[in-house]
Design a protein around this motif. Structure first.
Motif, PDB file in Angstrom:
ATOM      1  N   GLN A  61       0.813  -1.213   0.000  1.00 10.18           N
ATOM      2  CA  GLN A  61       0.000   0.000   0.000  1.00 10.18           C
ATOM      3  C   GLN A  61       0.852   1.272   0.000  1.00 10.18           C
ATOM      4  N   GLY A  62       2.151   1.113  -0.035  1.00 13.65           N
ATOM      5  CA  GLY A  62       3.046   2.270  -0.007  1.00 13.65           C
ATOM      6  C   GLY A  62       3.172   2.878   1.373  1.00 13.65           C
ATOM      7  N   ASP A  63       2.947   2.082   2.425  1.00 11.84           N
ATOM      8  CA  ASP A  63       2.982   2.576   3.792  1.00 11.84           C
ATOM      9  C   ASP A  63       4.061   1.819   4.571  1.00 11.84           C
ATOM     10  N   HIS A  64       4.284   2.279   5.803  1.00  7.53           N
ATOM     11  CA  HIS A  64       5.309   1.658   6.633  1.00  7.53           C
ATOM     12  C   HIS A  64       4.974   1.910   8.092  1.00  7.53           C
ATOM     13  N   SER A  65       5.245   0.943   8.971  1.00  4.00           N
ATOM     14  CA  SER A  65       4.985   1.062  10.410  1.00  4.00           C
ATOM     15  C   SER A  65       6.238   0.658  11.161  1.00  4.00           C
ATOM     16  N   ASN A  66       6.769   1.573  11.916  1.00  2.00           N
ATOM     17  CA  ASN A  66       7.972   1.270  12.693  1.00  2.00           C
ATOM     18  C   ASN A  66       7.684   0.252  13.788  1.00  2.00           C
ATOM     19  N   ALA A  67       6.460   0.292  14.369  1.00  5.68           N
ATOM     20  CA  ALA A  67       6.122  -0.659  15.434  1.00  5.68           C
ATOM     21  C   ALA A  67       6.096  -2.089  14.918  1.00  5.68           C
ATOM     22  N   VAL A  68       5.462  -2.300  13.781  1.00  6.99           N
ATOM     23  CA  VAL A  68       5.412  -3.641  13.199  1.00  6.99           C
ATOM     24  C   VAL A  68       6.819  -4.118  12.845  1.00  6.99           C
ATOM     25  N   THR A  69       7.618  -3.210  12.285  1.00  9.44           N
ATOM     26  CA  THR A  69       9.003  -3.578  11.954  1.00  9.44           C
ATOM     27  C   THR A  69       9.775  -3.974  13.203  1.00  9.44           C
ATOM     28  N   ALA A  70       9.583  -3.230  14.293  1.00 14.52           N
ATOM     29  CA  ALA A  70      10.276  -3.564  15.537  1.00 14.52           C
ATOM     30  C   ALA A  70       9.843  -4.910  16.078  1.00 14.52           C
ATOM     31  N   VAL A  71       8.545  -5.229  16.005  1.00 10.32           N
ATOM     32  CA  VAL A  71       8.054  -6.538  16.462  1.00 10.32           C
ATOM     33  C   VAL A  71       8.650  -7.660  15.621  1.00 10.32           C
ATOM     34  N   GLY A  72       8.714  -7.450  14.299  1.00  8.15           N
ATOM     35  CA  GLY A  72       9.282  -8.468  13.426  1.00  8.15           C
ATOM     36  C   GLY A  72      10.741  -8.735  13.750  1.00  8.15           C
ATOM     37  N   TRP A  73      11.526  -7.670  13.967  1.00  5.06           N
ATOM     38  CA  TRP A  73      12.927  -7.861  14.334  1.00  5.06           C
ATOM     39  C   TRP A  73      13.057  -8.528  15.704  1.00  5.06           C
ATOM     40  N   SER A  74      12.098  -8.266  16.583  1.00 11.55           N
ATOM     41  CA  SER A  74      12.134  -8.910  17.899  1.00 11.55           C
ATOM     42  C   SER A  74      11.978 -10.419  17.766  1.00 11.55           C
ATOM     43  N   PHE A  75      11.011 -10.867  16.934  1.00 17.95           N
ATOM     44  CA  PHE A  75      10.838 -12.301  16.718  1.00 17.95           C
ATOM     45  C   PHE A  75      12.096 -12.912  16.097  1.00 17.95           C
ATOM     46  N   GLY A  76      12.739 -12.160  15.185  1.00 18.56           N
ATOM     47  CA  GLY A  76      13.973 -12.673  14.601  1.00 18.56           C
ATOM     48  C   GLY A  76      15.076 -12.801  15.629  1.00 18.56           C
ATOM     49  N   LEU A  77      15.183 -11.836  16.523  1.00 19.64           N
ATOM     50  CA  LEU A  77      16.197 -11.907  17.575  1.00 19.64           C
ATOM     51  C   LEU A  77      15.904 -13.036  18.552  1.00 19.64           C
ATOM     52  N   VAL A  78      14.594 -13.260  18.849  1.00 19.16           N
ATOM     53  CA  VAL A  78      14.232 -14.371  19.736  1.00 19.16           C
ATOM     54  C   VAL A  78      14.643 -15.696  19.108  1.00 19.16           C
ATOM     55  N   ALA A  79      14.374 -15.854  17.809  1.00 18.46           N
ATOM     56  CA  ALA A  79      14.753 -17.104  17.138  1.00 18.46           C
ATOM     57  C   ALA A  79      16.257 -17.298  17.159  1.00 18.46           C
ATOM     58  N   TRP A 117      14.306  -2.753  -2.652  1.00 13.29           N
ATOM     59  CA  TRP A 117      14.206  -2.986  -4.102  1.00 13.29           C
ATOM     60  C   TRP A 117      12.850  -2.521  -4.626  1.00 13.29           C
ATOM     61  N   GLU A 118      11.801  -2.866  -3.893  1.00 13.19           N
ATOM     62  CA  GLU A 118      10.469  -2.489  -4.344  1.00 13.19           C
ATOM     63  C   GLU A 118      10.269  -0.975  -4.328  1.00 13.19           C
ATOM     64  N   ARG A 119      10.818  -0.311  -3.306  1.00 14.49           N
ATOM     65  CA  ARG A 119      10.637   1.147  -3.218  1.00 14.49           C
ATOM     66  C   ARG A 119      11.415   1.892  -4.303  1.00 14.49           C
ATOM     67  N   THR A 120      12.439   1.286  -4.789  1.00 12.62           N
ATOM     68  CA  THR A 120      13.262   1.952  -5.823  1.00 12.62           C
ATOM     69  C   THR A 120      13.064   1.355  -7.207  1.00 12.62           C
ATOM     70  N   ALA A 121      12.151   0.381  -7.337  1.00 10.77           N
ATOM     71  CA  ALA A 121      11.941  -0.260  -8.638  1.00 10.77           C
ATOM     72  C   ALA A 121      11.264   0.706  -9.600  1.00 10.77           C
ATOM     73  N   LEU A 122      11.600   0.578 -10.876  1.00  5.76           N
ATOM     74  CA  LEU A 122      11.043   1.412 -11.935  1.00  5.76           C
ATOM     75  C   LEU A 122      10.295   0.540 -12.930  1.00  5.76           C
ATOM     76  N   THR A 123       9.376   1.154 -13.641  1.00  3.66           N
ATOM     77  CA  THR A 123       8.619   0.442 -14.658  1.00  3.66           C
ATOM     78  C   THR A 123       9.503   0.170 -15.871  1.00  3.66           C
ATOM     79  N   PRO A 124       9.117  -0.799 -16.695  1.00  9.44           N
ATOM     80  CA  PRO A 124       9.910  -1.063 -17.917  1.00  9.44           C
ATOM     81  C   PRO A 124      10.029   0.154 -18.822  1.00  9.44           C
ATOM     82  N   ASN A 125       8.979   0.976 -18.883  1.00 11.83           N
ATOM     83  CA  ASN A 125       9.069   2.177 -19.719  1.00 11.83           C
ATOM     84  C   ASN A 125      10.122   3.137 -19.195  1.00 11.83           C
ATOM     85  N   ALA A 126      10.132   3.315 -17.861  1.00  5.58           N
ATOM     86  CA  ALA A 126      11.130   4.215 -17.279  1.00  5.58           C
ATOM     87  C   ALA A 126      12.536   3.668 -17.487  1.00  5.58           C
ATOM     88  N   LEU A 127      12.702   2.363 -17.285  1.00  8.44           N
ATOM     89  CA  LEU A 127      14.015   1.763 -17.503  1.00  8.44           C
ATOM     90  C   LEU A 127      14.445   1.894 -18.959  1.00  8.44           C
TER      91      LEU A 127
END
Length: 287
Positions: A61-79, A117-127
């Motif tokens: 959706q073109g959005d970002h949440s720092n809280a969700v990102t922090a929770v995800g990294w927490s699960f990775g650190l727990v593992a 990669w997704e945030r910086t990806a360009l369309t084939p026309n732009a490329l």
């Protein structure tokens, strides 16, 4: 093109989840019933997958949440912590388990790279447009380099031709100067020779008593151009006036001047008359 980053991230995540689940079941299976250990392992992996899925939804959706990102990294650190703790406390040879303990963190890092990669990806026309601009710039640079090389080669050829022409001119001038020097030396020898000088004097000037004009060498050097006399500067002399001038100039010295000397003085005085009229006037005055 996103498959280049998403496939390694998915593979690393799957390996990390399987490894984490296996370690939790083996490590905690001796202290508690294995279904409980299995639930603990699935809880760690499920929390990781839930936060990862939510992060991917926000990214789509073109959005970002720092809280969700922090929770995800927490699960990775727990593992990762579970793997390290199992290696240090539950194994006699912990090196092999410590070697794979970094996999959960690596999986999170790969998902981070995929998001960039997704945030910086360009369309084939732009490329395609970018490739066209780059190709045009390369073409212009190549043309400019070719033009500079061509101009340099042309200038080198011109300088070579000018240098060779200058060398030829210098050689011709040197030969001319050498020839003039030899001619001048010959004239000087003739001038200094007693018999030759006397002979040349007798034919270049009149012989008078007790007077032997010295024969001078011609001037060799820069000379000033003498402007030509304009015939229309003065009115044409009549025959009577011309006869009078010729007679006056002829008897200006004693003995009387020769025709050649008279003609030289006549023209030096600024008078003008054709050679035919001047010689006719001389004949009339001498007769």
């Amino acid at each position: 093109m996103s498959a280049k980053t998403v496939l390694p991230a998915v593979a690393m995540t799957a390996v990390s989840m399987v490894l984490t689940l296996a370690v939790v079941v083996m490590w905690l299976g001796g202290a508690m019933p294995w279904p409980v250990a299995l639930i603990v392992g699935l809880g760690i992996d499920g929390g990781w997958l839930a936060t990862l899925a939510y992060e991917r939804r926000l990214a789509a959706q073109g959005d970002h949440s720092n809280a969700v990102t922090a929770v995800g990294w927490s699960f990775g650190l727990v593992a990762t912590g579970v793997l390290i703790a199992h290696a240090l406390t539950g194994e006699d040879n912990p090196g092999a388990w410590l070697a794979v303990a970094w996999l959960p963190i690596a999986a999170k890092a790969l998902w981070l790279v995929h998001g960039l990669w997704e945030r910086t990806a360009l369309t084939p026309n732009a490329l395609g447009a970018i490739r066209g601009i780059q190709q045009e710039a390369r073409d212009e640079a190549a043309v400019a380099r070719a033009r500079l090389r061509s101009e340099a080669a042309t200038e080198e050829t011109r300088l070579t031709a000018v240098t060779e022409a200058g060398a030829r001119v210098a050689r011709v001038q040197a030969k001319t100067a050498q020839s003039l020097s030899r001619a001048w030396s010959t004239l000087e020898s003739a001038r200094e020779g007693e018999d030759t000088g006397r002979a040349l004097t007798s034919v270049t000037a009149r012989v008078t008593a007790d007077v032997t004009p010295r024969w001078e060498l011609p001037v060799w050097g820069p000379v000033e151009p003498v402007s030509a006399f304009r015939l229309e500067a003065a009115p044409a002399l009549t025959d009577a006036a011309l006869d009078a001038l010729v007679d006056e100039i002829r008897h200006s010295e004693s003995p009387a001047l020769s025709y050649r000397e008279m003609a030289v003085r006549f023209r030096a005085a600024g008078h003008s008359a054709s050679e035919v009229r001047l010689r006719a006037a001389w004949k009339r005055m001498v007769a």
